[in-house]
Scaffold this active site. Structure first.
Site, PDB file in Angstrom:
ATOM      1  N   ASP A  17      -0.113  -1.033  -4.820  1.00  8.40           N
ATOM      2  CA  ASP A  17      -1.363  -0.494  -5.368  1.00  8.40           C
ATOM      3  C   ASP A  17      -1.169   0.839  -6.075  1.00  8.40           C
ATOM      4  O   ASP A  17      -1.954   1.229  -6.923  1.00  8.40           O
ATOM      5  CB  ASP A  17      -2.435  -0.363  -4.281  1.00  8.40           C
ATOM      6  CG  ASP A  17      -2.126   0.701  -3.233  1.00  8.40           C
ATOM      7  OD1 ASP A  17      -0.941   1.062  -3.055  1.00  8.40           O
ATOM      8  OD2 ASP A  17      -3.075   1.152  -2.555  1.00  8.40           O
ATOM      9  N   ASN A  18      -0.119   1.578  -5.726  1.00  6.52           N
ATOM     10  CA  ASN A  18       0.206   2.862  -6.356  1.00  6.52           C
ATOM     11  C   ASN A  18       1.518   3.357  -5.779  1.00  6.52           C
ATOM     12  O   ASN A  18       2.135   2.693  -4.942  1.00  6.52           O
ATOM     13  CB  ASN A  18      -0.902   3.910  -6.164  1.00  6.52           C
ATOM     14  CG  ASN A  18      -1.410   4.050  -4.753  1.00  6.52           C
ATOM     15  OD1 ASN A  18      -2.558   3.710  -4.447  1.00  6.52           O
ATOM     16  ND2 ASN A  18      -0.574   4.533  -3.850  1.00  6.52           N
TER      17      ASN A  18
ATOM     18  N   HIS B  72       1.208   2.494   3.942  1.00 11.75           N
ATOM     19  CA  HIS B  72       0.244   3.597   4.064  1.00 11.75           C
ATOM     20  C   HIS B  72       0.389   4.207   5.453  1.00 11.75           C
ATOM     21  O   HIS B  72       0.584   3.493   6.442  1.00 11.75           O
ATOM     22  CB  HIS B  72      -1.174   3.036   3.869  1.00 11.75           C
ATOM     23  CG  HIS B  72      -2.222   4.060   3.591  1.00 11.75           C
ATOM     24  ND1 HIS B  72      -2.615   5.004   4.516  1.00 11.75           N
ATOM     25  CD2 HIS B  72      -2.993   4.292   2.490  1.00 11.75           C
ATOM     26  CE1 HIS B  72      -3.574   5.754   3.999  1.00 11.75           C
ATOM     27  NE2 HIS B  72      -3.808   5.359   2.761  1.00 11.75           N
TER      28      HIS B  72
ATOM     29  N   CYS C 159      -6.179   3.991  -3.781  1.00 11.51           N
ATOM     30  CA  CYS C 159      -6.436   2.684  -3.149  1.00 11.51           C
ATOM     31  C   CYS C 159      -7.529   1.830  -3.778  1.00 11.51           C
ATOM     32  O   CYS C 159      -7.257   0.773  -4.348  1.00 11.51           O
ATOM     33  CB  CYS C 159      -6.765   2.916  -1.682  1.00 11.51           C
ATOM     34  SG  CYS C 159      -5.520   3.863  -0.783  1.00 11.51           S
TER      35      CYS C 159
ATOM     36  N   ASP D 237       0.845  -1.184   0.000  1.00 14.05           N
ATOM     37  CA  ASP D 237       0.000   0.000   0.000  1.00 14.05           C
ATOM     38  C   ASP D 237       0.890   1.246   0.000  1.00 14.05           C
ATOM     39  O   ASP D 237       1.684   1.448   0.936  1.00 14.05           O
ATOM     40  CB  ASP D 237      -0.907  -0.005   1.236  1.00 14.05           C
ATOM     41  CG  ASP D 237      -2.081   0.937   1.114  1.00 14.05           C
ATOM     42  OD1 ASP D 237      -2.077   1.782   0.203  1.00 14.05           O
ATOM     43  OD2 ASP D 237      -3.014   0.826   1.922  1.00 14.05           O
ATOM     44  N   ASP D 238       0.785   2.061  -1.045  1.00 13.44           N
ATOM     45  CA  ASP D 238       1.523   3.324  -1.156  1.00 13.44           C
ATOM     46  C   ASP D 238       3.036   3.121  -1.201  1.00 13.44           C
ATOM     47  O   ASP D 238       3.793   4.018  -0.818  1.00 13.44           O
ATOM     48  CB  ASP D 238       1.183   4.277  -0.002  1.00 13.44           C
ATOM     49  CG  ASP D 238      -0.214   4.861  -0.106  1.00 13.44           C
ATOM     50  OD1 ASP D 238      -0.937   4.506  -1.047  1.00 13.44           O
ATOM     51  OD2 ASP D 238      -0.585   5.668   0.772  1.00 13.44           O
TER      52      ASP D 238
ATOM     53  N   LYS E  22       1.597   9.259  -5.748  1.00  9.83           N
ATOM     54  CA  LYS E  22       0.193   8.905  -5.583  1.00  9.83           C
ATOM     55  C   LYS E  22      -0.704  10.109  -5.869  1.00  9.83           C
ATOM     56  O   LYS E  22      -0.380  11.240  -5.529  1.00  9.83           O
ATOM     57  CB  LYS E  22      -0.033   8.416  -4.150  1.00  9.83           C
ATOM     58  CG  LYS E  22      -1.471   8.091  -3.787  1.00  9.83           C
ATOM     59  CD  LYS E  22      -1.568   7.651  -2.334  1.00  9.83           C
ATOM     60  CE  LYS E  22      -3.002   7.350  -1.925  1.00  9.83           C
ATOM     61  NZ  LYS E  22      -3.097   6.863  -0.524  1.00  9.83           N
TER      62      LYS E  22
ATOM     63  N   SER F  65      -8.509   1.715   4.528  1.00  7.58           N
ATOM     64  CA  SER F  65      -7.178   2.210   4.890  1.00  7.58           C
ATOM     65  C   SER F  65      -7.014   2.391   6.391  1.00  7.58           C
ATOM     66  O   SER F  65      -7.952   2.769   7.104  1.00  7.58           O
ATOM     67  CB  SER F  65      -6.905   3.545   4.187  1.00  7.58           C
ATOM     68  OG  SER F  65      -6.846   3.381   2.793  1.00  7.58           O
TER      69      SER F  65
ATOM     70  N   HIS G 114     -10.739  -2.865   1.021  1.00  5.80           N
ATOM     71  CA  HIS G 114     -11.008  -1.538   0.448  1.00  5.80           C
ATOM     72  C   HIS G 114     -11.821  -1.549  -0.837  1.00  5.80           C
ATOM     73  O   HIS G 114     -11.663  -0.684  -1.709  1.00  5.80           O
ATOM     74  CB  HIS G 114      -9.714  -0.755   0.233  1.00  5.80           C
ATOM     75  CG  HIS G 114      -9.877   0.700   0.563  1.00  5.80           C
ATOM     76  ND1 HIS G 114      -8.839   1.595   0.613  1.00  5.80           N
ATOM     77  CD2 HIS G 114     -10.989   1.423   0.861  1.00  5.80           C
ATOM     78  CE1 HIS G 114      -9.287   2.796   0.929  1.00  5.80           C
ATOM     79  NE2 HIS G 114     -10.599   2.720   1.078  1.00  5.80           N
TER      80      HIS G 114
ATOM     81  N   LYS H 279      -5.725  -5.517   3.840  1.00  6.14           N
ATOM     82  CA  LYS H 279      -6.623  -4.415   3.467  1.00  6.14           C
ATOM     83  C   LYS H 279      -7.467  -4.810   2.255  1.00  6.14           C
ATOM     84  O   LYS H 279      -6.933  -5.166   1.210  1.00  6.14           O
ATOM     85  CB  LYS H 279      -5.777  -3.180   3.149  1.00  6.14           C
ATOM     86  CG  LYS H 279      -6.572  -2.007   2.601  1.00  6.14           C
ATOM     87  CD  LYS H 279      -5.644  -0.836   2.322  1.00  6.14           C
ATOM     88  CE  LYS H 279      -6.358   0.279   1.597  1.00  6.14           C
ATOM     89  NZ  LYS H 279      -5.479   1.440   1.339  1.00  6.14           N
TER      90      LYS H 279
ATOM     91  N   ARG I 115      -7.287  -1.426  -6.555  1.00  5.05           N
ATOM     92  CA  ARG I 115      -7.626  -2.782  -6.115  1.00  5.05           C
ATOM     93  C   ARG I 115      -8.766  -3.379  -6.938  1.00  5.05           C
ATOM     94  O   ARG I 115      -8.806  -4.588  -7.176  1.00  5.05           O
ATOM     95  CB  ARG I 115      -7.975  -2.758  -4.626  1.00  5.05           C
ATOM     96  CG  ARG I 115      -6.760  -2.497  -3.771  1.00  5.05           C
ATOM     97  CD  ARG I 115      -7.069  -1.917  -2.394  1.00  5.05           C
ATOM     98  NE  ARG I 115      -5.878  -1.238  -1.913  1.00  5.05           N
ATOM     99  CZ  ARG I 115      -4.885  -1.833  -1.260  1.00  5.05           C
ATOM    100  NH1 ARG I 115      -4.978  -3.119  -0.964  1.00  5.05           N
ATOM    101  NH2 ARG I 115      -3.822  -1.162  -0.881  1.00  5.05           N
TER     102      ARG I 115
END
Length: 501
Positions: free
Chosen positions: A281-282, A229, A83, A43-44, A302, A161, A138, A136, A87
């Site tokens: 994810d990014n 994240h 996010c 995540d991130d 992001k 998140s 989301h 996660k 996904r």
């Protein structure tokens, strides 16, 4: 829990003819040789946040080994640099615009991934796989949208998140307590800082247990880490261990997690038939400064569709199948994972349109293999911001958030972004991965060719910047009368089970 709306599709799946005889690496697997799949989704995490892509101030020895024994993908993309949207594409093989998921769904959302979409978990269910989602989710926190109603047998983790809680640095009053869930039930209605410190450990322990429990049957494990994240959290065993501060400590713990999973796969003799994919994810949330990662040498992060936001580091590993120590530089995307896995196990694709393509020839390093995409399309929200065709990336005029060269925040406090604007601009991503030199004037033919591709995509998925409505988008999932739901509100105790009304 299997969604009954897929029964007609599943009946069709039963008539598929499995392959027979010997199977080469580039061919689908025979029924007796069904591979396992592990997807580790960060995540991130920034492009340069792991050793094989240039991490600084900490080490990632397990991911480094994974890369030496596997294949790195330098031009691996997500559909949208945020996010939930990202996904949705991983799970469905579709651009998020097609399935109606945008942004980052919060605890007040009444929507989610429509159960009529066919997920990656439902693809492998055709072949009797056992499936687990850890971490996660989301894609909607009400039961009809949760993993157990999307093809997964198990779920443990946070429904969205980890910053969507009362301790958010700028918007805490807008969030209820943060829930930890198992299945469709809340097992901890008030996640604390101490709990968050243990998330990576708990997720890893659950993942290892799942692999051990299912070593004798084909499995799909989707491990979606809450880290990196913000707010960053790490267990005591890694706190203070790196020169990079808390962010480096968290990445070191994530690397430990990868090592635990790969070591378990090796110990159980599953390495040769388990494909492990590690990606994000990014890109990094740059406004958080020393609590964010790095997208170097890419532009921005992001929240933008420059490559710093939507291009992510990726490592794939399956000894004996994925060629060791190799690099793939072809542009591909998370939307390609679903159709590739379907190909690999001889499963039927969804009955509706998807956007992903089979990239198995690229994964196994077939000579002269190329990206199956004529182009990749980058929407922000429902506006088409950019298109990549081969080595070229064309941006259409749009605004975007930027720090404008200023430093990000410190110690978990973000700084505000500025708004900037880019006009029509063409970049040669081989020579200029940082998207700094606009060469549109030198290549009007390339600009015109990409514009034609963009116009065709706009006819399908629309473009709000052109005031064009999508024709090929499907409806997002919505709560309907009678659907059980959670009633989570700021300042009130969380209900642990869904109900109606």
């Amino acid at each position: 829990m299997w969604n009954p709306i897929h029964w007609a599709w599943m009946i069709g799946c039963l008539i598929l003819i499995g392959s027979t005889g010997g199977v080469s690496a580039a061919e689908p697997a025979a029924e007796a040789q069904l591979p396992n799949f592990v997807i580790i989704f960060m995540d991130d995490m920034g492009y340069a946040d792991i050793g094989p892509f240039g991490a600084e101030g900490y080490e990632t020895p397990n991911i480094d080994r994974m890369a030496r024994e596997g294949r790195i993908f330098t031009d691996f993309y997500v559909s949208q640099a945020v996010c939930s949207a990202s996904r949705a594409s991983l799970m469905t093989g579709c651009y998020n615009v097609r399935v109606g998921i945008f942004g980052a769904l919060g605890p007040g959302a009444q929507i989610g991934l429509d159960p009529q979409e066919v997920t990656l978990a439902e693809i492998v269910k055709q072949k009797g796989y056992v499936t687990s989602c850890i971490g996660k989710w989301h894609l909607g926190h009400h039961p009809k949208f949760l993993p157990l109603n999307q093809g997964f047998d198990e779920y443990f983790g946070l429904p969205y998140s980890n910053d969507m809680w009362p301790y958010h640095p700028t918007s805490g009053k807008n969030f209820p307590n943060l829930p930890l869930m198992e299945g469709n039930r809340v097992i901890d209605p008030e996640v604390t800082h101490e709990d968050q410190n243990m998330l990576t450990t708990w997720y890893t322990e659950r993942a290892v247990s799942f692999i051990r429990k299912n070593k004798d049957r084909p499995f799909l494990l989707y491990l979606a880490h809450s880290m990196v994240h913000v707010p960053l959290h790490v267990s005591d065993k890694f706190r203070g261990k790196t020169q990079r501060g808390l962010f480096g400590d968290v990445m070191m713990e994530v690397d430990w997690s990868v090592g635990q999973i790969l070591d378990t796969i090796r110990e159980l003799g599953l390495a040769s038939r388990t494909l492990v994919i590690f990606t994000s994810d990014n890109g990094p949330w740059l406004s958080y400064g020393d609590h964010a990662g790095s997208a170097k040498p890419l532009r921005e992060g992001k929240g933008t569709m420059f490559d710093g936001g939507c291009r992510v580091s990726c490592v794939m590993w399956q000894p004996g199948t994925v060629p060791a120590g190799t690099v793939c530089r072809e542009p591909v995307m998370t939307i390609d994972i679903l159709p590739t896995i379907a190909y690999r196990i001889n499963a039927q694709l969804p009955p509706h349109k998807i956007d992903g393509k089979n990239i198995w020839p690229l994964i196994v390093g077939e000579p002269e293999a190329k990206s199956p995409h004529e182009a990749l399309y980058f929407y922000w929200g429902d506006a088409l911001h950019a298109v990549r065709m081969g080595k070229w990336k064309l941006h259409f005029p749009h605004e975007y958030p930027t720090l404008g060269g200023q430093p990000g925040g410190k110690d978990g406090m973000p700084v505000p972004y500025e708004r900037a604007h880019i006009g029509l601009a063409l970049f040669d991503m081989e020579k200029d991965p940082g998207e700094t030199q606009d060469v549109a004037a030198e290549h009007p033919d390339i600009v015109a060719q990409i514009q034609r591709l963009a116009d065709a995509m706009r006819e399908d998925l629309g473009d709000s910047a052109k005031k064009m409505k999508p024709r090929g988008a499907r409806p997002v999932g919505r709560l309907e009368e009678g659907d059980p739901r959670f009633h989570w509100k700021p300042g009130q105790p969380l209900d642990v089970e869904a109900s109606y009304p």
